[in-house]
Design an enzyme around this catalytic site. Structure first.
Site, mmCIF file in Angstrom:
data_model
loop_
_atom_site.group_PDB
_atom_site.id
_atom_site.type_symbol
_atom_site.label_atom_id
_atom_site.label_comp_id
_atom_site.label_asym_id
_atom_site.label_seq_id
_atom_site.Cartn_x
_atom_site.Cartn_y
_atom_site.Cartn_z
ATOM 1 N N PRO A 200 10.332 -0.919 12.446
ATOM 2 C CA PRO A 200 10.604 0.014 11.346
ATOM 3 C C PRO A 200 9.341 0.497 10.588
ATOM 4 C CG PRO A 200 10.765 -2.552 10.358
ATOM 5 C CD PRO A 200 10.362 -2.371 11.828
ATOM 6 N N CYS A 201 8.675 1.342 11.284
ATOM 7 C CA CYS A 201 7.472 1.992 10.475
ATOM 8 C C CYS A 201 8.181 2.895 9.302
ATOM 9 C CB CYS A 201 6.899 2.960 11.727
ATOM 10 S SG CYS A 201 7.824 4.037 12.662
#
Length: 193
Positions: free
Chosen positions: A153-154
């Site tokens: 989940p950048c």
């Protein structure tokens, strides 16, 4: 990379894609956020994984090519689709094959997967948690090269001061904000208009 399967599937934010290897287990070797439509996502996957076997997405219970897609990948498709639709889904259990990424990037991705849904942190804080407090820029570069978004989940990592920072997916920061909004995080307060 031989023995790789790819699939494009619809989500609330557009057509995403997954690539996997290692039948029958099916570890994810790449994920793709939406490009310009299903064909754009498919083209990006073909570029990233030349020679991969393409699979078609069909609805559960339908007939089609999903017969050969590993159960783990079907589960990953369902989880990603649900997450992007705003459901509280934990994507950190989806198995990833990190062998093709540099060791520092793998460390960043592993740590990023521990950031709870609905929360954010900064590049600097992630660097500090890695034990490398001066590496905020390197963390940002690793996340900019993230081949597993949204599973890694950048979108949950922001610049200093809570600013969105960059986002390398198609649509840029607007896509980042859209994914965060599906998780209940609003970087810009909602307005009446």
């Amino acid at each position: 990379m031989s023995g790789v399967g790819v699939i494009v599937f619809p989500t609330a934010i557009g057509h995403c894609g997954l690539a996997w290897a290692g039948e029958p287990g099916g570890a994810v070797v790449g994920a793709q956020l939406p490009e310009s439509g299903a064909e754009g996502t498919r083209t990006r996957l073909r570029t990233r994984f030349p020679g991969a076997t393409e699979h078609e997405h069909t609805e559960p219970g339908g007939t089609g090519a999903l017969v050969r897609v590993p159960d783990r990948i079907l589960g990953a498709i369902e989880a990603v689709t649900a997450s992007l639709a705003g459901e509280d889904v934990d994507l950190s259990t989806i198995p990833l094959d990190l062998r093709s990424v540099p060791p520092f990037h793998a460390r960043v991705y592993d740590l990023a997967r521990t950031i709870p849904r609905g929360t954010t942190t900064t590049y600097g804080e992630l660097a500090r948690r890695l034990g490398e407090p001066g590496a905020a820029q390197a963390v940002g570069q690793a996340l900019g090269a993230n081949p597993f978004a949204p599973i890694v989940p950048c979108h949950r990592i922001l610049a200093a001061g809570g600013k969105p920072g960059g986002f390398s997916a198609s649509g840029g920061v607007a896509t980042k904000e859209r994914i965060l909004a599906a998780e209940g995080v609003h970087l810009t307060p909602p307005t009446l208009f």
